[in-house]
Design an enzyme around this catalytic site. Structure first.
Site, PDB file in Angstrom:
ATOM      1  CG  ASP A  78      -8.227   4.478   0.288  1.00  0.00           C
ATOM      2  OD1 ASP A  78      -8.109   3.232   0.324  1.00  0.00           O
ATOM      3  OD2 ASP A  78      -7.436   5.249   0.850  1.00  0.00           O
TER       4      ASP A  78
ATOM      5  CD  GLU B 108      -0.287   5.370  -3.952  1.00  0.00           C
ATOM      6  OE1 GLU B 108       0.159   5.598  -2.820  1.00  0.00           O
ATOM      7  OE2 GLU B 108      -0.967   4.378  -4.229  1.00  0.00           O
TER       8      GLU B 108
ATOM      9  CG  ASP C 232      -1.906   1.032   1.346  1.00  0.00           C
ATOM     10  OD1 ASP C 232      -2.264   1.607   0.298  1.00  0.00           O
ATOM     11  OD2 ASP C 232      -2.375   1.318   2.472  1.00  0.00           O
TER      12      ASP C 232
END
Ligand code: MIG
Length: 801
Positions: A485, A410, A407
């Site tokens: 999300d 980015e 997770d």
């Protein structure tokens, strides 16, 4: 501020006329009077690479996106020259390059029709602030042209009239049309006049794409640095474009273990251990199949990666083992941020070995994430990836964790306006040092890659399972992905549908959204409808944020629980069908989901359809995306289809109303299909069974179906221990023939097929198996006509009257 007026006045710059040309095997080199160089490489007959340099010199030719396994080679290549153009001809394409302007146009080599041409073509703007150029390309857009792809963009399937940016961004509770979000996949397919072509702009800087938004007749793309470096991929079938792009950027290195295609349950967060067990036990008590349970960040000690909170999880190894005994594989989250803490060995080692990213002037890249202030490994350095892989030894080999969830890659940073690293951060980029401007979009993929190699090594001889949030083109080689999300809303159910289709046509089929929505809480009805869609996504996981209440299948009452069970059971029954689709995907790049345009581009009614899709190759699905629905209107693509629930035959090529109460959804099977089904299991491998079902849907005419199988884990299949069965159905007025062809050395446990015949237009009068007549009393004619036969039959012949 320094203003360089001279540069500012320059604006767009253009190549001038060609003064030099040279051919070197598969590559043609052109240079212009003003020093621009163009390399045209024929990768395959239908794939041509274009690479431009404004200085006459090219950068080191390195790509994270293109795989070394990509197919290369062409059957024909010829270059000719006339007064105005150079022409490059392959067996599929003719590429013309204008001598005066370096502008390119591409034609179909068979009918000589124009496919695509430069408008202005290549041009650039010098970038005073960072050096180098902003490189640009513009192409003409035809009136009837449509555009598809670009990874995770949360928009309707057709991209025409829109503009996008690729810059991986943590986008909590993104909405429809939010751009950019988590992924950067600079690849699109265009269709015009029944000819599809693709463009893969292999540039990891921030890239932008304009699909006839700024100017009605122009499509353009540009990057904030690096080279104009793109692959033109010709179809003319869209499916071939997608396959060729997937070949270029890579198919998954291995099949997933079959359990990874089961149902997954996740939450932020299940802890302590008792809570995890309560969830897994409830699945078994309520008989809702489930294969994986996830541990989100709270399993760690102070969010330190590769540690455990021993208060909540006193004996992880025992727990993981107990879960496994009950059929649950444990998947744990691992983020890139490493807590600054000299007592923490992972941090200490990376610091000592100089593995963390640094700012331009030397200090470490410090950023706040869950553990507090962190440093971040530079995954673009091979040595760092190797070290990272090694960190998984204990988790996987000793504790027995089966999958890892990457997770925040980015990379995400909290409390800063741009939500990520500043641009000046330095990266190794595999020996091509650069700033974050170039490495940002690839950071998450390199983390997932290092994670994948760790799992591959320590899970051996089992297969690894990795899931990532951020991705660049090619990440599909290492990992599955989810869409980040999202929100528990009806609009997001439609977004999830579009994203999964879009990812599949962007070469990334192993994808799915958080079922039910991550933020906020769904009503039972929305949850049920979302499950119905989710069971048709290759990655199928319920996930939600803890702040918004429970989201397990049973919290919405008995009616919803029953609906969830029914559809999760359907997913488990269809596992051999999904596994076969996955095999096709890793074998030849066939996307597991097909938007209708990808299924039948010739029918222009499909070009703007966003809701319906084909699951695998023979199942048509259309989710219900509105509350209080008793059904919906949908488009049935051309051909004949059987309603899955009623066996009613419908003729496609039109829109129609389809009933679907809350416990149903519109689903159709292509006529002539042979659909394999397992018995329902609570988890993959729970049962040994002696037979599987083959649902045979009568067709007057021919249709072929496949069934792939192997040990469902491990690598023996790569050594020939797989089985690939092809079923050829030939239906006549009073006859049905099913021929089976088998290849491969794998022999499954089951010995029989229960053949169930749907919609035979005749009553069976006699049956022959491999030319031997069998007794009719063995045919179960109760409701459907069914017969159980040895799985190694070669020809089954039904006669009727
Ligand atoms: O800042 O790990 O998208 O799936 O549950 C939030 C906690 C960090 C974001 C992920 C989500 C995950 C959550 N994470």
């Amino acid at each position: 501020m320094i203003v360089n007026t001279e540069l500012e006045k320059k604006g767009n710059l253009f190549p001038s006329k060609i003064i030099n040309y040279k051919k070197d095997v598969d590559t043609l080199h052109f240079s212009t009077k003003n020093g621009v160089a163009l390399q045209v490489t024929v990768v395959r007959d239908s794939v041509i690479r274009f690479r431009y340099s404004t200085t006459g010199k090219f950068e080191n030719d390195f790509s994270y996106g293109v795989t070394i396994h990509a197919s290369r080679g062409y059957s024909f290549l010829d270059v000719t020259e006339d007064e105005t153009h150079y022409s490059i001809t392959t067996s599929k394409l003719i590429c013309k390059i204008e001598k005066q302007s370096l502008q390119v146009s591409l034609f179909d080599a068979i009918d000589n029709k124009l496919i695509n041409e430069d408008e202005i073509g290549f041009h650039w703007e010098e970038c005073y602030q960072h050096g180098g150029d902003i490189v640009k390309m513009s192409k003409t857009c035809q009136k009837s042209e449509s555009f598809y792809g670009l990874g995770d963009k949360p928009v309707d399937v057709n991209l025409k009239g829109k503009r996008f940016e690729n810059w991986a961004t943590d986008s909590y509770a993104f909405g429809k049309n939010t751009d950019p979000i988590y992924k950067a996949i600079p690849f699109y397919t265009a269709i015009q006049d029944n000819k599809a072509y693709g463009i893969f702009f292999d540039n990891t800087f921030k890239t932008s794409f304009d699909f006839a938004q700024e100017r009605r007749n122009v499509t353009s793309f540009w990057a904030q640095g690096g080279e104009m470096n793109y692959y033109f991929i010709y179809g003319p079938q869209m499916e071939d474009v997608v396959k060729n792009y997937t070949d270029l950027t890579g198919k998954p290195h291995a099949l997933p273990p079959l359990w990874a295609l089961g149902f997954h349950q996740c939450k932020w967060s299940y802890y302590p251990e008792a809570n995890v067990k309560e969830v897994t036990n409830t699945f078994r008590d309520l008989k809702i199949p489930c294969d994986a349970i996830y541990l989100d960040i709270d399993y760690m000690d102070g969010f330190r990666c590769f540690t455990w909170d021993k208060n909540h999880f006193p004996d992880p190894k025992r727990m993981v083992k107990e879960l496994e005994d009950d059929g649950f594989k444990t998947v744990v989250i691992i983020d890139p941020g490493i807590k600054i803490d000299l007592e923490y060995d992972v941090f200490k080692e990376a610091l000592d070995k100089d593995y963390f990213c640094k700012r331009a002037d030397g200090p470490y890249m410090k950023g706040k994430v869950w553990p507090g202030e962190c440093y971040f490994p530079d995954y673009t350095k091979p040595e760092v990836r190797e070290w990272w892989s090694g960190l998984f030894k204990e988790l996987i080999e000793d504790i027995g964790v089966k999958g890892v969830w990457n997770d925040m890659n980015e990379p995400a940073v909290m409390d800063v306006p741009n939500k990520s690293f500043p641009d000046d951060v330095r990266h190794d980029y595999d020996g091509n040092p650069c700033s974050h401007r170039k490495a940002h979009n690839i950071y998450g993929t390199q983390m997932a890659r290092a994670t994948y190699h760790g799992l591959k090594k320590y899970a051996y001889p089992k297969r690894p399972f990795v899931i990532t949030r951020s991705a660049y083109s090619g990440a599909q080689r290492y990992t599955s992905t989810w869409m980040g999300d999202n929100i528990a809303s009806w609009e997001h159910l439609a977004i999830a549908n579009n994203q999964a289709q879009r990812m599949a046509m962007s070469g990334f089929s192993f994808a799915g959204s958080d079922i039910g929505g991550f933020a906020e809480q769904p009503q039972g009805e929305l949850f049920a409808r979302w499950i119905q869609l989710g069971v048709f996504h290759a990655f199928c996981r319920v996930h939600s944020s803890g702040d918004h209440g429970a989201q397990e299948p049973w919290v919405f009452g008995e009616e919803i629980t029953d609906i969830v069970r029914k559809f999760v059971e359907l997913r488990y029954q269809l596992l051999p069908y999904l596994y076969t689709s996955f095999w096709k995907y890793i074998n030849d790049g066939t996307p597991i989901l097909k938007s209708l345009v990808l299924y039948d581009q010739e029918d222009i009614a499909t070009h703007y359809r966003s809701d319906e899709f084909i699951y695998g190759e023979q199942i048509l699905v259309c989710p219900i995306q509105e509350p209080n629905a008793k059904g919906r209107r949908m488009y049935i693509p051309r051909g004949k289809w059987y309603n899955f629930w009623t066996d009613e035959l419908v003729e496609g090529g039109k829109e129609m109303w389809v009933d679907a109460d809350l416990d149903s959804m519109p689903m159709f099977i292509k006529e002539g299909a042979v659909i394999p089904k397992y018995p329902v299991q609570q988890y993959v491998g729970e049962k040994k069974f002696d037979e599987i079902t083959l649902d045979v849907y009568y067709k007057k005419g021919k249709e072929s179906s496949k069934l792939y199988d192997d040990a469902h884990d491990g690598y023996d299949y790569k050594k020939g221990r797989f089985s690939l069965r092809t079923f050829k159905v030939t239906g006549k007025k009073k006859e049905l023939i099913i021929q089976q062809h088998k290849r491969g050395e794998f022999n499954a446990d089951y010995t029989k097929f229960n053949m169930v015949f749907h919609n035979l237009p005749f009553a069976i009068t006699s049956i022959q198996i491999d030319n031997v007549e069998i007794k009719l009393e063995n045919v179960n004619t109760a409701k459907t006509q069914a017969i159980t036969i040895d799985k190694e039959f070669t020809e089954l012949h039904l006669f009727g009257k």
